[in-house]
Design a protein around this motif. Structure first.
Motif, PDB file in Angstrom:
ATOM      1  N   ASN A 150     -32.584  10.213 -11.703  1.00 52.59           N
ATOM      2  CA  ASN A 150     -33.252  10.736 -10.276  1.00 52.59           C
ATOM      3  C   ASN A 150     -34.629  10.162 -10.222  1.00 52.59           C
ATOM      4  O   ASN A 150     -35.435  10.898  -9.679  1.00 52.59           O
ATOM      5  CB  ASN A 150     -33.051  12.061 -10.174  1.00 52.59           C
ATOM      6  CG  ASN A 150     -31.494  12.235  -9.700  1.00 52.59           C
ATOM      7  OD1 ASN A 150     -30.823  11.435  -9.043  1.00 52.59           O
ATOM      8  ND2 ASN A 150     -30.834  13.333 -10.396  1.00 52.59           N
ATOM      9  N   TYR A 152     -37.008   7.205  -8.807  1.00 52.66           N
ATOM     10  CA  TYR A 152     -36.850   6.255  -7.792  1.00 52.66           C
ATOM     11  C   TYR A 152     -38.148   5.316  -7.611  1.00 52.66           C
ATOM     12  O   TYR A 152     -37.780   4.266  -6.929  1.00 52.66           O
ATOM     13  CB  TYR A 152     -36.127   6.921  -6.607  1.00 52.66           C
ATOM     14  CG  TYR A 152     -34.930   7.566  -6.548  1.00 52.66           C
ATOM     15  CD1 TYR A 152     -33.782   7.030  -6.735  1.00 52.66           C
ATOM     16  CD2 TYR A 152     -34.881   8.893  -6.865  1.00 52.66           C
ATOM     17  CE1 TYR A 152     -32.468   7.555  -6.913  1.00 52.66           C
ATOM     18  CE2 TYR A 152     -33.726   9.733  -7.013  1.00 52.66           C
ATOM     19  CZ  TYR A 152     -32.568   8.963  -6.892  1.00 52.66           C
ATOM     20  OH  TYR A 152     -31.409   9.550  -7.093  1.00 52.66           O
ATOM     21  N   ARG A 158     -34.465   0.260  -6.309  1.00 53.35           N
ATOM     22  CA  ARG A 158     -34.522   1.737  -5.932  1.00 53.35           C
ATOM     23  C   ARG A 158     -35.645   1.786  -4.796  1.00 53.35           C
ATOM     24  O   ARG A 158     -36.817   1.122  -4.959  1.00 53.35           O
ATOM     25  CB  ARG A 158     -34.720   2.511  -6.993  1.00 53.35           C
ATOM     26  CG  ARG A 158     -33.689   2.467  -8.128  1.00 53.35           C
ATOM     27  CD  ARG A 158     -33.792   3.461  -9.076  1.00 53.35           C
ATOM     28  NE  ARG A 158     -32.442   3.435 -10.331  1.00 53.35           N
ATOM     29  CZ  ARG A 158     -31.740   4.329 -10.540  1.00 53.35           C
ATOM     30  NH1 ARG A 158     -32.127   5.549 -10.170  1.00 53.35           N
ATOM     31  NH2 ARG A 158     -30.795   4.000 -11.310  1.00 53.35           N
ATOM     32  N   ASP A 162     -33.512   6.290  -1.138  1.00 52.75           N
ATOM     33  CA  ASP A 162     -32.384   6.848  -2.296  1.00 52.75           C
ATOM     34  C   ASP A 162     -33.066   8.260  -2.841  1.00 52.75           C
ATOM     35  O   ASP A 162     -32.077   9.468  -2.952  1.00 52.75           O
ATOM     36  CB  ASP A 162     -32.635   6.170  -3.581  1.00 52.75           C
ATOM     37  CG  ASP A 162     -31.838   4.941  -3.380  1.00 52.75           C
ATOM     38  OD1 ASP A 162     -30.842   4.627  -2.682  1.00 52.75           O
ATOM     39  OD2 ASP A 162     -32.592   3.661  -3.406  1.00 52.75           O
ATOM     40  N   GLU A 165     -32.331  10.655   0.070  1.00 53.63           N
ATOM     41  CA  GLU A 165     -30.763  10.716   0.155  1.00 53.63           C
ATOM     42  C   GLU A 165     -30.188  12.091  -0.981  1.00 53.63           C
ATOM     43  O   GLU A 165     -29.263  12.695  -0.799  1.00 53.63           O
ATOM     44  CB  GLU A 165     -29.868   9.532  -0.041  1.00 53.63           C
ATOM     45  CG  GLU A 165     -28.407   9.794   0.190  1.00 53.63           C
ATOM     46  CD  GLU A 165     -28.094  10.086   1.645  1.00 53.63           C
ATOM     47  OE1 GLU A 165     -27.042  10.669   1.903  1.00 53.63           O
ATOM     48  OE2 GLU A 165     -28.820   9.915   2.349  1.00 53.63           O
ATOM     49  N   GLN A 166     -30.866  11.897  -2.277  1.00 53.43           N
ATOM     50  CA  GLN A 166     -30.578  12.912  -3.147  1.00 53.43           C
ATOM     51  C   GLN A 166     -31.078  14.139  -2.838  1.00 53.43           C
ATOM     52  O   GLN A 166     -30.352  15.151  -3.326  1.00 53.43           O
ATOM     53  CB  GLN A 166     -31.191  12.269  -4.692  1.00 53.43           C
ATOM     54  CG  GLN A 166     -31.011  13.328  -5.851  1.00 53.43           C
ATOM     55  CD  GLN A 166     -29.687  13.329  -6.095  1.00 53.43           C
ATOM     56  OE1 GLN A 166     -29.040  12.138  -5.885  1.00 53.43           O
ATOM     57  NE2 GLN A 166     -29.156  14.224  -6.776  1.00 53.43           N
ATOM     58  N   HIS A 457     -28.070   5.589   4.885  1.00 53.99           N
ATOM     59  CA  HIS A 457     -28.354   5.025   3.559  1.00 53.99           C
ATOM     60  C   HIS A 457     -27.467   5.290   2.579  1.00 53.99           C
ATOM     61  O   HIS A 457     -27.198   6.641   2.292  1.00 53.99           O
ATOM     62  CB  HIS A 457     -29.698   4.987   3.212  1.00 53.99           C
ATOM     63  CG  HIS A 457     -30.253   4.672   1.605  1.00 53.99           C
ATOM     64  ND1 HIS A 457     -30.426   3.208   1.572  1.00 53.99           N
ATOM     65  CD2 HIS A 457     -30.247   5.038   0.833  1.00 53.99           C
ATOM     66  CE1 HIS A 457     -30.776   2.840   0.375  1.00 53.99           C
ATOM     67  NE2 HIS A 457     -30.481   3.915  -0.136  1.00 53.99           N
ATOM     68  N   LYS A 459     -27.011   5.951  -1.192  1.00 53.02           N
ATOM     69  CA  LYS A 459     -27.751   6.162  -2.275  1.00 53.02           C
ATOM     70  C   LYS A 459     -27.231   5.334  -3.464  1.00 53.02           C
ATOM     71  O   LYS A 459     -26.101   5.080  -3.809  1.00 53.02           O
ATOM     72  CB  LYS A 459     -27.724   7.513  -2.999  1.00 53.02           C
ATOM     73  CG  LYS A 459     -28.853   7.795  -3.897  1.00 53.02           C
ATOM     74  CD  LYS A 459     -28.732   9.233  -4.163  1.00 53.02           C
ATOM     75  CE  LYS A 459     -27.844   9.379  -5.274  1.00 53.02           C
ATOM     76  NZ  LYS A 459     -28.261   8.877  -6.610  1.00 53.02           N
ATOM     77  N   ILE A 460     -28.257   4.731  -4.059  1.00 58.35           N
ATOM     78  CA  ILE A 460     -27.865   4.117  -5.476  1.00 58.35           C
ATOM     79  C   ILE A 460     -27.219   4.887  -6.677  1.00 58.35           C
ATOM     80  O   ILE A 460     -27.668   5.996  -6.588  1.00 58.35           O
ATOM     81  CB  ILE A 460     -29.048   2.918  -5.998  1.00 58.35           C
ATOM     82  CG1 ILE A 460     -28.661   2.009  -7.113  1.00 58.35           C
ATOM     83  CG2 ILE A 460     -30.096   3.968  -6.534  1.00 58.35           C
ATOM     84  CD1 ILE A 460     -29.858   1.173  -7.532  1.00 58.35           C
ATOM     85  N   ARG A 478     -23.776  -4.309  -3.274  1.00 57.01           N
ATOM     86  CA  ARG A 478     -24.454  -3.347  -2.531  1.00 57.01           C
ATOM     87  C   ARG A 478     -25.782  -4.225  -1.713  1.00 57.01           C
ATOM     88  O   ARG A 478     -25.828  -4.206  -0.394  1.00 57.01           O
ATOM     89  CB  ARG A 478     -25.314  -2.756  -3.717  1.00 57.01           C
ATOM     90  CG  ARG A 478     -26.482  -1.605  -3.096  1.00 57.01           C
ATOM     91  CD  ARG A 478     -27.009  -1.018  -4.148  1.00 57.01           C
ATOM     92  NE  ARG A 478     -28.177  -0.056  -3.384  1.00 57.01           N
ATOM     93  CZ  ARG A 478     -28.041   1.081  -3.026  1.00 57.01           C
ATOM     94  NH1 ARG A 478     -26.678   1.527  -2.840  1.00 57.01           N
ATOM     95  NH2 ARG A 478     -29.057   1.885  -2.400  1.00 57.01           N
TER      96      ARG A 478
END
Length: 568
Positions: A150, A152, A158, A162, A165-166, A457, A459-460, A478
């Motif tokens: 986590n 980024y 990244r 991302d 979104e987390q 979006h 997230k990765i 992706r």
């Protein structure tokens, strides 16, 4: 014949002879082997592979290409040297060698911050940037393998979206955490302890120490700091990430925090930590974060670090994250971000009071696209519509100032163009038609923020590593999804077809063209010679590959033939 470690089979004798596809393939293969050795914790093998990579011709060539194509390519260091032409670039490749290398001090410059203060930047020389880029190719695979999921900021593939979104994942549910610690590290880059970096960075220690101790030139005075890494160097963001790595693991391994909904989301030196109660953040989390940073010579900024309830909302990376009374979490562009973009638009319109309409449109579109693309994945439709209304008022005032004696309809006819919408209804858009030197009539329209579609979006994945061969298919899929979404508009359908025909790769260097890259369309038969804009006459290339293709030499002709055959 000159032999080099990792050199190409036919060693090039000029910049335009370099086969970039082979360079990328050699570097990626060595990086993949470094990842495998790091996973197995074979640190001796990691060092040997890093030595091979940093001494290879391919890595040095790509490093020179990187520092001569980025935004700082026209900004010199203290030696005022720039690598402008192909001859200087090719000569620089041979100069990026470890033996006898001594870095020079960085040149100190300042850029304004949002709070009115100034942020110090260090501008290294071109050679120092090139050497840092070479060793970054060897350091990055190791860090990406051991990095936390986590984090980024300043990491390949990244982005801020991302991290946002987390935040939604950690806070959106009914029983999610209710309290948030907004953390900010005071002068992060300037306070990192040098000895800690030397002990924990898997890179050439002597070279790293020479970079850290090179010092700064400011107003003619040379000073050597006892801590920090210059903010502006290519390798500095990764060093900062290494120093901050371990924060998330610390919180997860603390037994007293089990079941307390503690999650950390970090973007560079900005981070948020969620928890079930305010007491946990004050008594358990914050002291541990302070101790963690203190070991590395850093500390929290008391002015910017605060504990907030999710119902009050908090700003993170230009977005406002807030949960409302009905339990719904909404993420919208923050009021500060909206005010900043409006102030920039107003200043730009005022600065172009006497400019041609087409110049104003180009400047405004560049600013609008950047801001709207950053926010288009959150709940921003209302903010976009409001921005469009404010911009319309600014532009009407701009037109009225230029023609104070004319009426409303006359101004509309002069500065606005009718456009047929998808629903079949015509609307007026600020725009103009211009006749090019070729005789072609081209239309330039202002971006309409209110009509930009909101796209969520994806997230990765936390464990995704772009240097690991196991994740290759994931990143290809992706990138394909992101590019198709970016090229989905009506005006870019032809570009999308060209991209799909080429398999998503540049036909010269063979690398994937992804949203983070710039690209250009090349006409196989030039338009001045009767070439058309049809699919069979177009190729999609990186800008430097496009310049190489247009160079007048035999190698460029061979590359052109190879590209044409590959597309066919």
């Amino acid at each position: 014949m000159i032999t080099q470690v990792g050199a190409l089979p036919n060693y090039p004798r000029a910049w335009k002879e370099i086969d970039w596809e082979k360079c990328h393939r050699i570097v990626q293969r060595l990086q993949s082997r470094i990842v495998e050795a790091t996973k197995a914790q074979h640190w001796g093998k990691v060092k040997r592979l890093q030595w091979l990579l940093t001494h290879s011709f391919s890595a040095r060539a790509l490093a020179v290409r990187r520092v001569t194509e980025n935004r700082g390519k026209k900004t010199p260091g203290i030696d005022q040297v720039l690598w402008k032409n192909p001859q200087e670039k090719f000569k620089a490749i041979d100069g990026l060698k470890r033996r006898g290398y001594r870095p020079m001090p960085v040149r100190r410059v300042y850029i304004p911050k949002r709070n009115g203060k100034r942020r110090p930047l260090g501008i290294p020389t071109m050679k120092d940037r090139g050497m840092q880029a070479v060793y970054l190719t060897a350091l990055e695979p190791v860090y990406e393998t051991i990095a936390e999921g986590n984090a980024y900021g300043f990491r390949p593939h990244r982005q801020a979206a991302d991290a946002i979104e987390q935040c939604f994942i950690a806070l959106a549910k009914k029983h999610s955490a209710s309290w948030v610690l907004e953390g900010d590290i005071q002068a992060c880059f300037e306070t990192i302890d040098h000895q800690w970096l030397m002990d924990h960075t898997p890179i050439d220690k002597q070279l790293l120490g020479s970079w850290l101790k090179a010092g700064v030139i400011e107003q003619g005075q040379h000073s050597i700091g006892k801590a920090g890494t210059p903010q502006g160097g290519i390798i500095s963001p990764v060093l900062a990430n290494i120093a901050l790595d371990g924060m998330e693991r610390l919180l997860k391994e603390t037994k007293t925090l089990k079941g307390q909904k503690v999650h950390l989301i970090r973007y560079a030196d900005d981070f948020v930590i969620t928890a079930a109660s305010k007491e946990i953040l004050e008594e358990e989390v914050k002291p541990r974060i302070k101790a963690f940073l203190s070991e590395r010579g850093m500390k929290l900024s008391e002015a910017k670090t605060r504990i907030t309830h999710i119902s009050q909302g908090f700003d993170f990376l230009g977005q406002e994250v807030k949960k409302y009374d009905d339990g719904k979490l909404l993420i919208i562009p923050s009021p500060r971000s909206c005010q900043q973009i409006y102030s920039k638009l107003r200043a730009m319109v005022r600065a172009h009071r006497n400019a041609r309409q087409i110049h104003l449109i180009k400047k405004l579109n560049s600013l609008l696209r950047g801001w709207c693309n950053y926010h288009h994945h959150v709940v921003s439709k209302e903010k976009f519509a409001r921005l469009g209304h404010q911009l319309h008022r600014l532009l009407y005032g701009w037109a009225r100032r230029r023609h104070p004696t004319r009426g409303y309809h006359w101004r509309q006819a002069k500065y606005y163009t009718q456009v047929q919408g998808e629903e079949g209804l015509a609307r007026e858009v600020f725009g103009t038609k211009v006749t090019l030197l070729s005789g072609e009539r081209r239309q330039y329209l202002l971006v309409e923020p209110g009509r930009i579609k909101i796209t969520r979006h994806v997230k990765i994945r936390a464990a995704a590593n772009p240097h690991d061969a196991e994740w290759h298919d994931y990143f290809v899929k992706r990138a394909t999804r992101q590019m198709l979404g970016k090229l989905k508009t009506e005006k870019k359908q032809l570009t999308q077809q060209v991209w799909q025909k080429q398999g998503g790769r540049c036909t010269i260097c063979g690398q994937h063209i992804i949203p983070e890259h710039k690209w250009e369309l090349h006409h196989k038969v030039p338009r001045k010679e009767g070439g058309t804009n049809k699919l069979e006459n177009l190729m999609m290339l990186h800008p430097d590959c496009h310049r190489q293709l247009h160079s007048h030499n035999k190698v460029a002709g061979l590359a052109y033939t190879k590209a044409k055959l590959r597309v066919a």
